[in-house]
Design a protein around this motif. Structure first.
Motif, PDB file in Angstrom:
ATOM      1  N   LEU A 113      -8.745 -15.707   5.041  1.00 39.81           N
ATOM      2  CA  LEU A 113      -8.513 -16.763   6.021  1.00 39.81           C
ATOM      3  C   LEU A 113      -9.253 -18.022   5.588  1.00 39.81           C
ATOM      4  CD1 LEU A 113      -8.961 -14.698   9.313  1.00 39.81           C
ATOM      5  CD2 LEU A 113      -6.809 -15.555   8.379  1.00 39.81           C
ATOM      6  N   THR A 115     -10.110 -22.147   6.903  1.00 40.61           N
ATOM      7  CA  THR A 115     -10.017 -23.221   7.890  1.00 40.61           C
ATOM      8  C   THR A 115      -9.407 -24.437   7.217  1.00 40.61           C
ATOM      9  OG1 THR A 115     -11.987 -22.424   9.057  1.00 40.61           O
ATOM     10  CG2 THR A 115     -11.294 -24.697   9.489  1.00 40.61           C
ATOM     11  N   VAL A 121      -5.949 -22.382  11.028  1.00 42.14           N
ATOM     12  CA  VAL A 121      -6.458 -21.454  10.026  1.00 42.14           C
ATOM     13  C   VAL A 121      -5.286 -21.002   9.166  1.00 42.14           C
ATOM     14  CG1 VAL A 121      -7.434 -19.151   9.623  1.00 42.14           C
ATOM     15  CG2 VAL A 121      -8.439 -20.646  11.346  1.00 42.14           C
ATOM     16  N   TYR A 140      -3.834 -11.006  13.870  1.00 42.07           N
ATOM     17  CA  TYR A 140      -5.104 -11.627  13.500  1.00 42.07           C
ATOM     18  C   TYR A 140      -6.045 -11.619  14.702  1.00 42.07           C
ATOM     19  CZ  TYR A 140      -3.719 -15.880  16.029  1.00 42.07           C
ATOM     20  OH  TYR A 140      -3.343 -16.771  17.006  1.00 42.07           O
ATOM     21  N   LEU A 142      -9.417 -13.855  15.673  1.00 45.19           N
ATOM     22  CA  LEU A 142     -10.374 -14.904  15.344  1.00 45.19           C
ATOM     23  C   LEU A 142     -11.673 -14.667  16.108  1.00 45.19           C
ATOM     24  CD1 LEU A 142      -8.101 -18.102  15.377  1.00 45.19           C
ATOM     25  CD2 LEU A 142      -8.752 -16.665  13.431  1.00 45.19           C
ATOM     26  N   PRO A 179     -13.804 -21.159  14.650  1.00 48.84           N
ATOM     27  CA  PRO A 179     -13.827 -19.778  14.150  1.00 48.84           C
ATOM     28  C   PRO A 179     -14.678 -19.622  12.903  1.00 48.84           C
ATOM     29  CG  PRO A 179     -11.799 -20.864  13.514  1.00 48.84           C
ATOM     30  CD  PRO A 179     -12.505 -21.816  14.435  1.00 48.84           C
ATOM     31  N   VAL A 181     -14.345 -17.689   9.727  1.00 48.64           N
ATOM     32  CA  VAL A 181     -13.307 -16.930   9.033  1.00 48.64           C
ATOM     33  C   VAL A 181     -13.872 -15.695   8.339  1.00 48.64           C
ATOM     34  CG1 VAL A 181     -11.751 -18.890   8.743  1.00 48.64           C
ATOM     35  CG2 VAL A 181     -13.511 -18.442   7.016  1.00 48.64           C
ATOM     36  N   SER A 184     -13.658 -13.093  11.084  1.00 49.79           N
ATOM     37  CA  SER A 184     -12.327 -12.849  11.637  1.00 49.79           C
ATOM     38  C   SER A 184     -11.581 -11.796  10.812  1.00 49.79           C
ATOM     39  CB  SER A 184     -11.539 -14.155  11.679  1.00 49.79           C
ATOM     40  OG  SER A 184     -12.214 -15.117  12.486  1.00 49.79           O
TER      41      SER A 184
END
Length: 301
Positions: A113, A115, A121, A140, A142, A179, A181, A184
């Motif tokens: 992932l 940003t 994302v 997904y 986040l 977020p 990543v 996530s």
């Protein structure tokens, strides 16, 4: 003619998508016509029918493949792959008996992932299997830097080619969330391909010509021409990925293409550079772009 058609009926395998977690069925019927060697993946489901009432189903490994009669349709059998392994199924119907040798496999994917802007994302999915999937459904999740979940939704990722990357953009409300990543996650839910088609990588058939048409501070426009130099139709997605000087993606554009042999298509891929450095408040500089082509042919077997 009626006798020939009757003998062919047990060969009909009808794929269902609604309850499948993966749906690539590679069905190979043996010469006797009533034996079926089937490769499935965990969570996948499909239906079988010879259009006569199902009398009984014998399953040697219910923990691998779950079998049942279809609700309100007593001439259909539903197979649901549960875990990796092998199972033998014997289905007796009013018109005869069908035998199934089923192998269930796990599907392997890698995820990243990135940003790419406020409320955006970019999801990168790499197919680590040896088969082509027309589409995959993934979920997904986040999370923030503290590991707390903020958003979780399903996304569809098309044209999953072996050992190739596919992309899709995730959008979310950014008013009160940034977020992390690295915290996530992405999880595969389902995959789709047709059991009665032969898939082949069309990468070498597709010739790409590209050039930067215009460039400004906030966007880059790339002109892309794709030509199918082969003799058979092919389709899939072309991705244009825009990178910053450190090699991180800051934007992407996807384009669905479906070309007959010898035909071509030209389109403009406009990359909007929305990535803002939170420390300096300046727009992240654009450095270069890359083109990824995930294209395939899928002729009837």
């Amino acid at each position: 003619m009626k006798k020939i058609l009757k003998n062919m009926l047990p060969l009909f395998l009808i794929l269902i998508v609604a309850f499948s977690a993966i749906s690539p069925l590679q069905v190979k019927a043996a010469k006797r016509g009533k034996y079926h060697n089937i490769e499935m993946y965990v969570g996948e489901a499909y239906e079988y029918t010879n259009y006569s009432k199902v009398k009984s189903i014998k399953n040697t490994k219910k923990s691998v493949v779950e079998t049942s009669k279809k609700k309100n349709r007593d001439n259909y059998i539903v197979f649901q792959a549960k875990k990796a392994g092998k199972a033998k199924i014997t289905a007796k119907t009013q018109s005869g008996t069908a035998f199934f040798n089923i192998t269930v496999k796990e599907a392997k994917f890698e995820y990243r992932l990135y940003t790419t802007g406020s409320g955006e994302v970019l999801a990168e999915v790499t197919n680590k299997n040896k088969v082509i999937f027309e589409e995959g459904t993934f979920r997904y999740t986040l999370k923030g830097s503290d590991g707390a979940e903020f958003a979780s939704e399903e996304i569809r990722v098309p044209a999953l080619m072996p050992n190739s990357k596919s992309y899709v953009k995730i959008y979310f409300s950014s008013s009160a969330f940034e977020p992390d990543v690295s915290q996530s996650e992405i999880k595969m839910i389902s995959l789709t391909r047709s059991p009665n088609r032969k898939y082949a990588n069309a990468d070498k058939m597709f010739v790409i010509k590209d050039e930067v048409k215009s460039q400004a501070e906030d966007k880059v426009v790339v002109s892309v021409t794709a030509k199918n130099t082969g003799k058979v139709p092919a389709k899939g997605y072309i991705y244009v990925i825009y990178y910053d000087p450190s090699g991180l993606p800051i934007e992407f554009v996807s384009k669905f293409v479906s070309l007959k042999g010898g035909s071509s298509d030209t389109f403009n891929a406009t990359g909007y550079l929305r990535m803002i450095n939170l420390t300096t408040g300046q727009r992240e500089p654009y450095d270069h772009y890359e083109i990824v082509k995930n294209v395939y042919s899928n002729e009837l077997k």
